[in-house]
Design a protein around this motif. Sequence first.
Motif, PDB file in Angstrom:
ATOM      1  N   ALA A  11      50.377  33.083  45.503  1.00 25.07           N
ATOM      2  CA  ALA A  11      48.974  33.003  45.078  1.00 25.07           C
ATOM      3  C   ALA A  11      48.745  31.618  44.489  1.00 25.07           C
ATOM      4  O   ALA A  11      49.516  31.159  43.645  1.00 25.07           O
ATOM      5  CB  ALA A  11      48.635  34.067  44.036  1.00 25.07           C
ATOM      6  N   ALA A  12      47.660  30.956  44.956  1.00 30.11           N
ATOM      7  CA  ALA A  12      47.383  29.586  44.504  1.00 30.11           C
ATOM      8  C   ALA A  12      46.576  29.569  43.215  1.00 30.11           C
ATOM      9  O   ALA A  12      45.923  28.577  42.903  1.00 30.11           O
ATOM     10  CB  ALA A  12      46.670  28.800  45.593  1.00 30.11           C
ATOM     11  N   GLY A  13      46.590  30.685  42.487  1.00 32.54           N
ATOM     12  CA  GLY A  13      45.974  30.676  41.161  1.00 32.54           C
ATOM     13  C   GLY A  13      44.824  31.639  41.046  1.00 32.54           C
ATOM     14  O   GLY A  13      44.476  32.342  41.991  1.00 32.54           O
ATOM     15  N   ALA A  14      44.234  31.658  39.859  1.00 28.56           N
ATOM     16  CA  ALA A  14      42.988  32.396  39.676  1.00 28.56           C
ATOM     17  C   ALA A  14      41.951  31.742  40.588  1.00 28.56           C
ATOM     18  O   ALA A  14      42.099  30.577  40.973  1.00 28.56           O
ATOM     19  CB  ALA A  14      42.554  32.304  38.220  1.00 28.56           C
ATOM     20  N   ASP A  15      40.915  32.496  40.935  1.00 31.22           N
ATOM     21  CA  ASP A  15      39.926  31.986  41.886  1.00 31.22           C
ATOM     22  C   ASP A  15      38.999  30.994  41.186  1.00 31.22           C
ATOM     23  O   ASP A  15      38.164  31.365  40.372  1.00 31.22           O
ATOM     24  CB  ASP A  15      39.130  33.158  42.487  1.00 31.22           C
ATOM     25  N   ILE A  16      39.193  29.725  41.523  1.00 34.82           N
ATOM     26  CA  ILE A  16      38.459  28.648  40.840  1.00 34.82           C
ATOM     27  C   ILE A  16      36.962  28.765  41.126  1.00 34.82           C
ATOM     28  O   ILE A  16      36.120  28.525  40.259  1.00 34.82           O
ATOM     29  CB  ILE A  16      38.994  27.273  41.281  1.00 34.82           C
ATOM     30  N   LYS A  17      36.640  29.195  42.352  1.00 34.68           N
ATOM     31  CA  LYS A  17      35.211  29.304  42.716  1.00 34.68           C
ATOM     32  C   LYS A  17      34.528  30.407  41.912  1.00 34.68           C
ATOM     33  O   LYS A  17      33.345  30.316  41.596  1.00 34.68           O
ATOM     34  CB  LYS A  17      35.069  29.537  44.220  1.00 34.68           C
ATOM     35  N   GLU A  18      35.273  31.429  41.556  1.00 32.02           N
ATOM     36  CA  GLU A  18      34.696  32.514  40.745  1.00 32.02           C
ATOM     37  C   GLU A  18      34.519  32.069  39.288  1.00 32.02           C
ATOM     38  O   GLU A  18      33.581  32.478  38.611  1.00 32.02           O
ATOM     39  CB  GLU A  18      35.608  33.752  40.817  1.00 32.02           C
ATOM     40  N   MET A  19      35.425  31.216  38.835  1.00 33.13           N
ATOM     41  CA  MET A  19      35.379  30.799  37.415  1.00 33.13           C
ATOM     42  C   MET A  19      34.412  29.655  37.162  1.00 33.13           C
ATOM     43  O   MET A  19      33.927  29.474  36.034  1.00 33.13           O
ATOM     44  CB  MET A  19      36.769  30.322  36.954  1.00 33.13           C
ATOM     45  N   GLN A  20      34.173  28.867  38.206  1.00 33.25           N
ATOM     46  CA  GLN A  20      33.489  27.573  38.063  1.00 33.25           C
ATOM     47  C   GLN A  20      32.231  27.631  37.197  1.00 33.25           C
ATOM     48  O   GLN A  20      32.037  26.804  36.311  1.00 33.25           O
ATOM     49  CB  GLN A  20      33.140  27.071  39.474  1.00 33.25           C
ATOM     50  N   ALA A  21      31.377  28.625  37.418  1.00 30.75           N
ATOM     51  CA  ALA A  21      30.072  28.648  36.741  1.00 30.75           C
ATOM     52  C   ALA A  21      30.077  29.454  35.440  1.00 30.75           C
ATOM     53  O   ALA A  21      29.042  29.541  34.767  1.00 30.75           O
ATOM     54  CB  ALA A  21      29.025  29.227  37.695  1.00 30.75           C
ATOM     55  N   GLN A  22      31.220  30.029  35.091  1.00 26.82           N
ATOM     56  CA  GLN A  22      31.267  30.882  33.892  1.00 26.82           C
ATOM     57  C   GLN A  22      31.132  30.045  32.622  1.00 26.82           C
ATOM     58  O   GLN A  22      31.697  28.955  32.529  1.00 26.82           O
ATOM     59  CB  GLN A  22      32.609  31.616  33.815  1.00 26.82           C
ATOM     60  N   GLY A  23      30.425  30.593  31.640  1.00 26.38           N
ATOM     61  CA  GLY A  23      30.343  29.942  30.337  1.00 26.38           C
ATOM     62  C   GLY A  23      31.250  30.633  29.333  1.00 26.38           C
ATOM     63  O   GLY A  23      31.859  31.672  29.640  1.00 26.38           O
ATOM     64  N   PHE A  24      31.320  30.062  28.142  1.00 31.32           N
ATOM     65  CA  PHE A  24      32.186  30.647  27.104  1.00 31.32           C
ATOM     66  C   PHE A  24      31.825  32.105  26.833  1.00 31.32           C
ATOM     67  O   PHE A  24      32.687  32.975  26.759  1.00 31.32           O
ATOM     68  CB  PHE A  24      32.093  29.837  25.797  1.00 31.32           C
ATOM     69  N   ALA A  25      30.504  32.363  26.680  1.00 32.20           N
ATOM     70  CA  ALA A  25      30.090  33.730  26.336  1.00 32.20           C
ATOM     71  C   ALA A  25      30.473  34.714  27.437  1.00 32.20           C
ATOM     72  O   ALA A  25      30.865  35.848  27.150  1.00 32.20           O
ATOM     73  CB  ALA A  25      28.582  33.773  26.071  1.00 32.20           C
ATOM     74  N   ASP A  26      30.384  34.269  28.707  1.00 30.85           N
ATOM     75  CA  ASP A  26      30.783  35.155  29.819  1.00 30.85           C
ATOM     76  C   ASP A  26      32.277  35.488  29.698  1.00 30.85           C
ATOM     77  O   ASP A  26      32.692  36.632  29.801  1.00 30.85           O
ATOM     78  CB  ASP A  26      30.570  34.469  31.176  1.00 30.85           C
ATOM     79  N   MET A  27      33.068  34.447  29.502  1.00 32.38           N
ATOM     80  CA  MET A  27      34.526  34.638  29.445  1.00 32.38           C
ATOM     81  C   MET A  27      34.905  35.521  28.255  1.00 32.38           C
ATOM     82  O   MET A  27      35.752  36.411  28.353  1.00 32.38           O
ATOM     83  CB  MET A  27      35.249  33.281  29.322  1.00 32.38           C
ATOM     84  N   TYR A  28      34.241  35.253  27.108  1.00 31.73           N
ATOM     85  CA  TYR A  28      34.579  35.967  25.875  1.00 31.73           C
ATOM     86  C   TYR A  28      34.103  37.417  25.949  1.00 31.73           C
ATOM     87  O   TYR A  28      34.828  38.343  25.574  1.00 31.73           O
ATOM     88  CB  TYR A  28      33.932  35.238  24.689  1.00 31.73           C
ATOM     89  N   ALA A  29      32.877  37.600  26.464  1.00 32.12           N
ATOM     90  CA  ALA A  29      32.303  38.954  26.516  1.00 32.12           C
ATOM     91  C   ALA A  29      33.102  39.850  27.453  1.00 32.12           C
ATOM     92  O   ALA A  29      33.314  41.030  27.159  1.00 32.12           O
ATOM     93  CB  ALA A  29      30.849  38.880  26.974  1.00 32.12           C
ATOM     94  N   THR A  30      33.558  39.293  28.568  1.00 35.27           N
ATOM     95  CA  THR A  30      34.280  40.134  29.532  1.00 35.27           C
ATOM     96  C   THR A  30      35.784  40.138  29.258  1.00 35.27           C
ATOM     97  O   THR A  30      36.531  40.853  29.924  1.00 35.27           O
ATOM     98  CB  THR A  30      34.061  39.631  30.971  1.00 35.27           C
ATOM     99  N   ASN A  31      36.223  39.357  28.290  1.00 33.37           N
ATOM    100  CA  ASN A  31      37.653  39.200  28.029  1.00 33.37           C
ATOM    101  C   ASN A  31      38.366  38.877  29.338  1.00 33.37           C
ATOM    102  O   ASN A  31      39.370  39.494  29.688  1.00 33.37           O
ATOM    103  CB  ASN A  31      38.218  40.471  27.380  1.00 33.37           C
ATOM    104  N   PHE A  32      37.813  37.898  30.040  1.00 29.82           N
ATOM    105  CA  PHE A  32      38.255  37.496  31.370  1.00 29.82           C
ATOM    106  C   PHE A  32      39.775  37.340  31.405  1.00 29.82           C
ATOM    107  O   PHE A  32      40.357  36.759  30.503  1.00 29.82           O
ATOM    108  CB  PHE A  32      37.581  36.157  31.720  1.00 29.82           C
ATOM    109  N   PHE A  33      40.387  37.869  32.419  1.00 24.93           N
ATOM    110  CA  PHE A  33      41.838  37.795  32.640  1.00 24.93           C
ATOM    111  C   PHE A  33      42.637  38.834  31.873  1.00 24.93           C
ATOM    112  O   PHE A  33      43.807  39.042  32.173  1.00 24.93           O
ATOM    113  CB  PHE A  33      42.443  36.429  32.296  1.00 24.93           C
ATOM    114  N   SER A  34      42.024  39.494  30.826  1.00 22.75           N
ATOM    115  CA  SER A  34      42.858  40.386  30.020  1.00 22.75           C
ATOM    116  C   SER A  34      43.383  41.555  30.866  1.00 22.75           C
ATOM    117  O   SER A  34      44.474  42.060  30.607  1.00 22.75           O
ATOM    118  CB  SER A  34      42.071  40.916  28.820  1.00 22.75           C
ATOM    119  N   GLY A  35      42.620  41.940  31.897  1.00 22.47           N
ATOM    120  CA  GLY A  35      43.059  43.043  32.758  1.00 22.47           C
ATOM    121  C   GLY A  35      44.390  42.785  33.428  1.00 22.47           C
ATOM    122  O   GLY A  35      45.137  43.720  33.755  1.00 22.47           O
ATOM    123  N   TRP A  36      44.720  41.503  33.623  1.00 14.42           N
ATOM    124  CA  TRP A  36      45.991  41.191  34.300  1.00 14.42           C
ATOM    125  C   TRP A  36      47.193  41.661  33.510  1.00 14.42           C
ATOM    126  O   TRP A  36      48.279  41.862  34.071  1.00 14.42           O
ATOM    127  CB  TRP A  36      46.073  39.684  34.577  1.00 14.42           C
TER     128      TRP A  36
END
Length: 257
Positions: A62-87
């Motif tokens: 795997a060449a990493g987390a999907d950069i195209k999916e992350m590109q437009a995310q802001g801090f609040a999006d990442m923090y609110a969804t606890n992005f990546f914690s599911g892994w």
Amino acid sequence: MAFETLIVEQVGRVTRITLNRPQALNALNSQVLTELIAALAAFDADDGQGCAVLTGSEKAFAAGADIKEMQAQGFADMYATNFFSGWETVTRTRKPIIAAVAGYALGGGCEVAMMCDFILAADTAKFGQPEIKLGVTPGMGGSQRLTHAVGKAKAMEMVLTGRMIGAEEAERAGLVARIVPAADLLDEAMKTAETIAAMAPLAVVANKEMVNAAFETSLAQGVQFERRLFNGLFGTADQKEGMTAFVEKRPGNWTGR
Ligand code: HXC
């Protein structure tokens, strides 16, 4: 279960999960995560399954987390969804998972491989944490697990420069259990998984828990954890069966109890 980003196959007591987004070098997006969580939960709950192999393609684990999916995310999006914690679910799977890595295991790809119980590497494998080149850092435990695996000097160099290391360097550093020729990687991973899946199931889980405890506790606490679990296994039918089978010079016939 039908998945779009994974191929899941049961071969005897082994579940093989193949990451399958070839057009994106198996970049790990939210759909991969959701599907992998479901596949691992089914594997863990199935008494007929004893060990899993997680693999990718010849070119990329795997060449990493999907950069195209992350590109437009802001801090609040990442923090609110606890992005990546599911892994982290990968690490909560009780039965063993072997990562069979050929080609790129970068960023989140390297991090997911490190969440597995051990890595078998093809001679083509390349590991790296290149997030610094994207203006960020590892976000799925890489700064911690890589440092535990290879020590501070190499981990620091890798995260600060984004330099990839090949299979041989990874083996020398303790990141991978073994290197095999790329053509043999899957067979070797499946054989290793079959060996594990043929062991007494409770002992498999106990052995995994003990080794993992070494990363979470002091030496004295870890040794005590080991002894308690070791003693506890003498309350299982499979301990009686395993030792009787040895004395009677025959293979053990496990019940998982
Ligand atoms: C989204 C990706 C991707 C990724 C590759 N692709 N990696 N898409 N996310 N991580 C896509 C490319 O955009 C391209 O699609 C297709 O896969 C093939 O990739 P190429 O770059 O054309 O292949 P190649 O030239 O062979 O180069 C291979 C590579 C390169 C060296 C692995 O793809 C690469 O550097 N990828 C990014 C590696 C990376 O930075 N990983 C860390 C991600 S961040 P198109 O449609 O353009 O043809 C991460 C962090 C987690 O994981 C935590 C915090 C952020």
